[in-house]
Design a protein around this motif. Structure first.
Motif, PDB file in Angstrom:
ATOM      1  N   UNK A  63       9.953  10.741 -17.055  1.00  0.00           N
ATOM      2  CA  UNK A  63      10.655   9.475 -17.312  1.00  0.00           C
ATOM      3  C   UNK A  63      11.631   9.167 -16.176  1.00  0.00           C
ATOM      4  N   UNK A  64      12.342  10.200 -15.737  1.00  0.00           N
ATOM      5  CA  UNK A  64      13.290  10.003 -14.636  1.00  0.00           C
ATOM      6  C   UNK A  64      12.573   9.552 -13.370  1.00  0.00           C
ATOM      7  N   UNK A  65      11.391  10.143 -13.115  1.00  0.00           N
ATOM      8  CA  UNK A  65      10.645   9.744 -11.925  1.00  0.00           C
ATOM      9  C   UNK A  65      10.166   8.301 -12.024  1.00  0.00           C
ATOM     10  N   UNK A  88       0.823  -1.209   0.000  1.00  0.00           N
ATOM     11  CA  UNK A  88       0.000   0.000   0.000  1.00  0.00           C
ATOM     12  C   UNK A  88       0.855   1.257   0.000  1.00  0.00           C
ATOM     13  N   UNK A  89       1.943   1.206   0.790  1.00  0.00           N
ATOM     14  CA  UNK A  89       2.828   2.375   0.820  1.00  0.00           C
ATOM     15  C   UNK A  89       3.460   2.616  -0.539  1.00  0.00           C
ATOM     16  N   UNK A  90       3.903   1.507  -1.194  1.00  0.00           N
ATOM     17  CA  UNK A  90       4.493   1.671  -2.526  1.00  0.00           C
ATOM     18  C   UNK A  90       3.469   2.258  -3.495  1.00  0.00           C
ATOM     19  N   UNK A  91       2.220   1.685  -3.469  1.00  0.00           N
ATOM     20  CA  UNK A  91       1.182   2.193  -4.365  1.00  0.00           C
ATOM     21  C   UNK A  91       0.843   3.644  -4.053  1.00  0.00           C
ATOM     22  N   UNK A  92       0.752   3.949  -2.737  1.00  0.00           N
ATOM     23  CA  UNK A  92       0.445   5.327  -2.348  1.00  0.00           C
ATOM     24  C   UNK A  92       1.538   6.294  -2.796  1.00  0.00           C
ATOM     25  N   UNK A  93       2.789   5.867  -2.626  1.00  0.00           N
ATOM     26  CA  UNK A  93       3.900   6.742  -3.037  1.00  0.00           C
ATOM     27  C   UNK A  93       3.858   6.971  -4.530  1.00  0.00           C
ATOM     28  N   UNK A  94       3.629   5.875  -5.304  1.00  0.00           N
ATOM     29  CA  UNK A  94       3.561   6.025  -6.755  1.00  0.00           C
ATOM     30  C   UNK A  94       2.390   6.912  -7.163  1.00  0.00           C
ATOM     31  N   UNK A  95       1.237   6.690  -6.525  1.00  0.00           N
ATOM     32  CA  UNK A  95       0.074   7.518  -6.850  1.00  0.00           C
ATOM     33  C   UNK A  95       0.316   8.971  -6.511  1.00  0.00           C
ATOM     34  N   UNK A  96       0.955   9.189  -5.345  1.00  0.00           N
ATOM     35  CA  UNK A  96       1.256  10.582  -4.965  1.00  0.00           C
ATOM     36  C   UNK A  96       2.202  11.233  -5.952  1.00  0.00           C
ATOM     37  N   UNK A  97       3.255  10.488  -6.335  1.00  0.00           N
ATOM     38  CA  UNK A  97       4.204  11.052  -7.313  1.00  0.00           C
ATOM     39  C   UNK A  97       3.513  11.334  -8.642  1.00  0.00           C
ATOM     40  N   UNK A  98       2.677  10.378  -9.064  1.00  0.00           N
ATOM     41  CA  UNK A  98       1.983  10.576 -10.353  1.00  0.00           C
ATOM     42  C   UNK A  98       1.037  11.765 -10.264  1.00  0.00           C
ATOM     43  N   UNK A  99       0.343  11.888  -9.134  1.00  0.00           N
ATOM     44  CA  UNK A  99      -0.580  13.020  -8.976  1.00  0.00           C
ATOM     45  C   UNK A  99       0.173  14.335  -8.988  1.00  0.00           C
ATOM     46  N   UNK A 100       1.353  14.351  -8.283  1.00  0.00           N
ATOM     47  CA  UNK A 100       2.154  15.575  -8.288  1.00  0.00           C
ATOM     48  C   UNK A 100       2.583  15.938  -9.693  1.00  0.00           C
ATOM     49  N   UNK A 101       3.060  14.905 -10.425  1.00  0.00           N
ATOM     50  CA  UNK A 101       3.509  15.201 -11.784  1.00  0.00           C
ATOM     51  C   UNK A 101       2.320  15.596 -12.681  1.00  0.00           C
TER      52      UNK A 101
END
Length: 449
Positions: A272-274, A194-207
């Motif tokens: 891409x880097x992210x 969940x933390x990995x998914x949340x982190x990815x979702x947060x990063x994607x949302x930020x981007x």
């Protein structure tokens, strides 16, 4: 001072040493070879001695005037500093440097060879002091390190005991602990996902927000560009512009377009880097999990090694105890052997003495037997002599009786009286001589006995 226990240095070596180690500031600059050779200056020598005392014993120069003088001088106020130096040096410091004949003349009228020997002795002592200070500092550091190591080892042992107490689970609660551990592991896995998914979702949302902001900015820029183009068209219709200004404006617009394109490219590259970073984080988390497992294995191996080290230390201690016991037993065996040897020597000596006593007793008994035999022989001889004396006494008595009778007859007959008288006197003399000889023989026999 004829036989020194320290080396005598050259003038250059002494000057360099005192300039670098003892003197400071202007005194070190002004101190040269001319202060010691050919005739040493009393002021320079006294300042050297004062600085040496200040370096070694923290005996400041102003304290020299508070030291009472040793010698009974006629005018002590003329020699306050010199007498203080002499008292301190002669009583305390220079005997440590193996110089025992320091006097007042060495301060007031110093000589070259004398001052060089004293300064070389002080130099040797300072070298020795520095070496000992280094050794003592090293030992102190070693002691501090040992104490720290002991404290750390004690703390580690206490913590290990506490960890064992905390980690050991009673058998009654073992099943519950296993169930809880399984549930905790499942929760930890779900939380990680969940933390990995949340982190990815947060990063994607930020981007996405960043991209939306940039797209909004681009739309605004496009709108601005279209409005500017309309204004430019209106202005062109109104005003005839110069071609140079148009070229400059077009170049500016081209530069703005290039900047916008570059920003868009940079945003894409950043996305891409992210994405690559997200993939790298997943790989890094897997590697971290592997490293964590390895660290757990290392901790278990370290615990086993510590236990083995403790066992090895216990075995070494037991081995040392056994060696000490063996040494003590060897010492006791040697002492017993020595005592046995001493006892055997004593017994042999006593046996020899007993033999000698027995031989002496036997000889004494033999001598006593011989003496008894001699006594018996002498007693027999004395009895024989006593018998002979009795016989002689009886003979003498008979002879006296005969003499008395003869004298009576001689009184009756007058002429032959003279002959009888002379014969009787001869008989009496012979009897007396025989009795004297018998007495002498008896005395000799008694002496021999």
């Amino acid at each position: 001072m004829a036989e020194n226990t320290f080396p005598i240095y050259n003038v250059d070596a002494i000057v360099n040493f005192y300039r670098t180690e003892v003197l400071t500031g202007q005194e070190a600059k002004h101190f040269t070879n001319s202060d010691l050779t050919p005739t040493p200056k009393p002021e320079a020598v006294q300042t050297l001695y004062m600085r040496v005392l200040h370096l070694l014993y923290r005996f400041r120069p102003e304290c020299h005037f508070m030291v009472p003088p040793v010698d009974n001088l006629q005018y002590p106020e003329y020699h306050e500093g010199a007498t203080a130096l002499m008292s301190v040096y002669m009583r305390q410091f220079l005997p440590v440097c193996m110089v025992y004949d320091f006097s007042l003349n060495d301060l007031l009228t110093p000589k070259k060879q004398r001052t060089l020997t004293i300064l070389s002795a002080i130099m040797n002592f300072v070298h020795f002091r520095n070496q000992r200070m280094v050794v003592i500092l090293f030992l102190c550091c070693q002691r501090a390190d040992l104490e720290r190591l002991q404290t750390y080892t004690r703390a580690n042992l206490e913590m290990e005991k506490k960890i064992q107490m905390l980690t050991t689970i009673p058998p009654e609660q073992q099943a519950e602990a296993d169930e809880l551990a399984a549930e905790v592991a499942e929760l930890h896995a779900t939380n990680m996902h969940e933390l990995q998914e949340n982190v990815l979702n947060e990063n994607i949302a930020e981007w996405k927000t960043k991209i939306a902001e940039k797209s909004q900015k681009l739309a605004q820029v496009k709108v601005d560009i279209s409005s500017l183009k309309e204004e430019i068209g209106k202005l062109k219709s109104q005003i005839v512009e110069s071609p140079e200004e148009l070229k400059s404006q077009m170049e500016k617009m081209r530069e703005n377009v290039r900047i916008i394109k570059n920003s868009i490219k940079e945003a894409d590259e950043r996305v891409v880097e992210l994405q690559n970073m997200v993939q790298n984080t997943t790989h890094a988390e897997a590697e971290i999990q592997q490293m964590y497992n390895l660290l757990q294995d290392l901790e278990s191996s370290m615990n086993t090694t510590k236990q083995r080290q403790e066992e090895y230390q216990e075995l070494t201690i037991q081995h040392e105890k056994v060696q000490k016991e063996l040494k003590n037993l060897c010492m006791e065996e040697g002492q017993l052997k020595r005592s046995l040897a001493m006892k055997l020597d004593k017994e042999s000596k006593q046996s020899i003495r007993r033999r000698m006593k027995k031989e002496m007793k036997e000889q004494h008994i033999q001598d006593c037997d011989q003496i008894h035999l001699k006594r018996e022989e002498m007693a027999n001889k004395i009895q024989e002599i006593s018998r002979e004396t009795q016989q002689l006494k009886a003979k003498t008595q008979n002879l006296r009786d005969i003499g008395s009778k003869e004298t009576e007859k001689a009184q009756v007959q007058a002429p032959p009286e003279c002959l009888l008288h002379s014969s009787l006197e001869d008989l009496h003399r012979r009897i007396e001589m025989q009795t004297m000889d018998l007495k002498k023989d008896v005395v000799k026999m008694s002496a021999n006995f």
